[in-house]
Motif scaffolding. Structure first.
Motif, PDB file in Angstrom:
ATOM      1  N   PRO A 316      -6.163  -0.528   1.350  1.00 22.84           N
ATOM      2  CA  PRO A 316      -5.353   0.617   1.791  1.00 22.84           C
ATOM      3  C   PRO A 316      -5.809   1.165   3.136  1.00 22.84           C
ATOM      4  O   PRO A 316      -4.987   1.639   3.925  1.00 22.84           O
ATOM      5  N   ALA A 317      -7.122   1.076   3.403  1.00 22.81           N
ATOM      6  CA  ALA A 317      -7.617   1.531   4.705  1.00 22.81           C
ATOM      7  C   ALA A 317      -7.056   0.665   5.827  1.00 22.81           C
ATOM      8  O   ALA A 317      -6.752   1.160   6.923  1.00 22.81           O
ATOM      9  N   TRP A 318      -6.898  -0.636   5.563  1.00 23.78           N
ATOM     10  CA  TRP A 318      -6.327  -1.530   6.578  1.00 23.78           C
ATOM     11  C   TRP A 318      -4.863  -1.188   6.838  1.00 23.78           C
ATOM     12  O   TRP A 318      -4.431  -1.091   7.990  1.00 23.78           O
ATOM     13  N   ALA A 319      -4.088  -0.994   5.762  1.00 21.84           N
ATOM     14  CA  ALA A 319      -2.679  -0.629   5.943  1.00 21.84           C
ATOM     15  C   ALA A 319      -2.563   0.678   6.717  1.00 21.84           C
ATOM     16  O   ALA A 319      -1.743   0.803   7.641  1.00 21.84           O
ATOM     17  N   ASP A 320      -3.407   1.654   6.367  1.00 24.94           N
ATOM     18  CA  ASP A 320      -3.391   2.932   7.089  1.00 24.94           C
ATOM     19  C   ASP A 320      -3.742   2.736   8.559  1.00 24.94           C
ATOM     20  O   ASP A 320      -3.148   3.361   9.445  1.00 24.94           O
ATOM     21  N   SER A 321      -4.726   1.864   8.826  1.00 28.22           N
ATOM     22  CA  SER A 321      -5.181   1.638  10.197  1.00 28.22           C
ATOM     23  C   SER A 321      -4.082   1.016  11.046  1.00 28.22           C
ATOM     24  O   SER A 321      -3.865   1.417  12.200  1.00 28.22           O
ATOM     25  N   VAL A 363       1.232   2.004  -2.429  1.00 34.49           N
ATOM     26  CA  VAL A 363       0.702   1.617  -3.746  1.00 34.49           C
ATOM     27  C   VAL A 363      -0.820   1.738  -3.767  1.00 34.49           C
ATOM     28  O   VAL A 363      -1.415   2.153  -4.756  1.00 34.49           O
ATOM     29  N   ARG A 364      -1.470   1.312  -2.705  1.00 32.99           N
ATOM     30  CA  ARG A 364      -2.871   1.539  -2.382  1.00 32.99           C
ATOM     31  C   ARG A 364      -3.865   0.759  -3.242  1.00 32.99           C
ATOM     32  O   ARG A 364      -4.594  -0.069  -2.716  1.00 32.99           O
ATOM     33  N   THR A 365      -3.966   1.008  -4.512  1.00 33.20           N
ATOM     34  CA  THR A 365      -5.085   0.464  -5.290  1.00 33.20           C
ATOM     35  C   THR A 365      -4.621  -0.464  -6.401  1.00 33.20           C
ATOM     36  O   THR A 365      -3.472  -0.423  -6.841  1.00 33.20           O
TER      37      THR A 365
END
Length: 518
Positions: A316-321, A363-365
């Motif tokens: 999720p950190a990658w998608a946010d980045s 969705v994240r996790t």
């Protein structure tokens, strides 16, 4: 025998130049500025216009329906194929520079370019046009203009494209958009379908285009007062002044000045264009943040002895980045439905290469990936499989038992508490004029066999930040609706077609009537 070209009219050229000069002079003495229109305003005005075929919408092509010039795509193809020598290249660059400087007219530049096609066959150029459309031009079509064109179609209006380009450049896009009425510059051919290198008169530029559009409106028993005209070129001022609904679109300097002088609203689109250094840097920064995030997640997974925890940190950190670096915002309604019931099969409609980033950020996790069995040997896939679970699915046979066996790796992951995100269309939808592609049964069988709900995620405008084949994401806001979970416990193989149709209709209804915010 094709008719021979006649001499271009010097008086017509002078008239077009005079229109542009007068517009610039008037704008220079006025303090008014042209009103900036947004697409929603135009759509509202179209909906209020008289319905039916006597209301006519005419679209210019280069710079209006598509970003840039189709001729440049053909030119680049010739360069790649080494069909142009150094002298040809020098002549072309000199002619383009003189055209920009106003030393030669656009129709003279076009005639010079068509001269290079002497000896080519019509059918070969038709095939080339289709090839270059699929490779390059499809991703240059402005989604904003598609929305406007579709609004005219919904109102029953007659739609036409009028362009100084040739049919080889325009017709593939016209077919793609479902536009049957196309007016273009016409290349002379001999009896064998071979181009002579000359253009027939009148050329579709400035006064020539205006005359052709006026004739088209008369033939359709319409009125100029009920005609809409979308164009970007300075030579279009005369026709803009003649129609009842002028809409300068990405206008040049003189047309923008005419809009200012006449009080016309102006459309400007930024969803397509060149890959600037800033755009490249921003997207690459987000994309390549994957590696340090993977290492961080891997380290966290090792420390906690939980690979899932590492993936839940990094992905999720990658998608946010990626979204943050690209300045893409998600405007989401129905967020509570993302967490209403897990695990689940999350469905999303598939338009471009970036949909998965949007859905992953939501969705994240506890996500698992699905891949074709042949990807097992792919080094990138193998690396990802060390970090997050991947279900490699063999293509099943025709029987229900074979289908169930093929999906067993997926259902095993769901039983472990992982959710799946998948596009039921199976691939990125090519046709921009349809809201949704046909659905495949696989995701519905997954959810039914695992006994988990489907969660439909509806993406409204993914194309605003990147075309179907785009490799760079542009800034913008993407609208997303997360619908309530669809329970699958009572489904059976006998009823699954009906359930699939029901879910697809949910997508269509949502895209047609967008829900209010949470």
């Amino acid at each position: 025998m094709a008719r021979k070209p006649s001499e271009p009219g010097a008086a017509d050229r002078a008239e077009a130049r005079q229109d542009a000069a007068e517009a610039l002079a008037e704008a220079a003495t006025s303090r008014r500025s042209a009103a900036r229109l947004d697409v929603a305003q135009v759509l509202e005005a179209i909906a209020a216009a008289p319905p039916g075929p006597k209301t006519i919408a005419v679209f210019d092509f280069d710079g209006t329906l598509i970003n840039g010039y189709s001729a440049s795509v053909f030119f680049q193809h010739q360069l790649r194929r080494r069909e142009m020598g150094a002298l040809d290249l020098a002549e072309a660059m000199t002619a383009m520079a003189r055209s920009v400087a106003g030393a030669i007219e656009m129709q003279d530049l076009l005639a010079q370019a068509i001269g290079k096609w002497k000896g080519k066959r019509e059918d070969a150029l038709e095939a080339l046009g289709e090839k270059l459309f699929d490779k390059s031009l499809a991703d240059k079509v402005y989604p904003e203009m598609v929305a406007i064109l579709m609004a005219h179609r919904k109102a029953g209006h007659t739609i036409a494209i009028a362009s100084s380009a040739t049919r080889f450049q325009v017709e593939p896009t016209a077919r793609f958009l479902g536009v049957e009425n196309v007016m273009t510059s016409v290349c002379e051919t001999d009896d064998q379908g071979v181009l002579t290198g000359k253009l027939l008169e009148p050329q579709m530029w400035g006064p020539g285009k205006e005359a052709a559009v006026r004739s088209f409106v008369r033939q359709r028993k319409g009125k100029l007062a009920d005609t809409w005209f979308y164009a970007d070129g300075d030579e279009e001022i005369g026709l803009m002044e003649a129609v009842g609904h002028p809409v300068p679109t990405n206008p040049g300097r003189a047309l923008a000045a005419a809009a200012k002088a006449n009080g016309w609203g102006v459309l400007r689109h930024e969803s397509r264009g060149k890959a600037t250094p800033e755009l490249l840097t921003r997207f690459a920064t987000g994309l390549f943040s994957l590696m340090p995030l993977l290492y961080t997640g891997f380290a966290w997974g090792m420390m906690t002895r939980d690979k899932r925890a590492g993936a839940n940190m990094a992905l999720p950190a990658w998608a946010d980045s990626v979204l943050l670096a690209s300045n893409v915002k998600l405007n989401v309604v129905g967020k509570k439905n993302l967490w209403a019931q897990r695990p689940a099969v999350f469905l999303f409609n598939h338009r471009n290469n970036f949909d998965a980033f949007f859905v992953g950020a939501l969705v994240r996790t506890d996500l698992a990936a699905i891949g074709k069995a042949e990807l097992k040997t792919n080094p990138i896939t193998r690396m990802m499989a060390q970090f997050m679970p991947v279900a490699f699915v063999e293509r099943g046979g025709g029987s229900a038992a074979e289908a169930a066996k093929a999906l067993r790796p997926v259902t095993e992951l769901i039983e472990q508490g992982y959710s799946i995100m998948v596009a039921p269309e199976g691939t990125r939808v090519r046709d921009m004029t349809v809201p949704l592609g046909p659905f495949k049964k696989g995701p519905f069988h997954m959810a039914m066999q695992a006994g988990v709900p489907l969660v439909p995620i509806v993406i409204r405008n993914a194309l605003d930040v990147g075309g179907r084949n785009a490799t760079l994401m542009r800034s913008g806001t993407v609208d997303i609706a997360v619908l309530p979970p669809v329970q699958t416990g009572a489904w059976s193989a006998r009823t699954i077609d009906r359930h699939m149709a029901d879910v697809r209709q949910m997508y269509l209804d949502t895209l047609e009537s967008w829900p209010d915010g949470d």
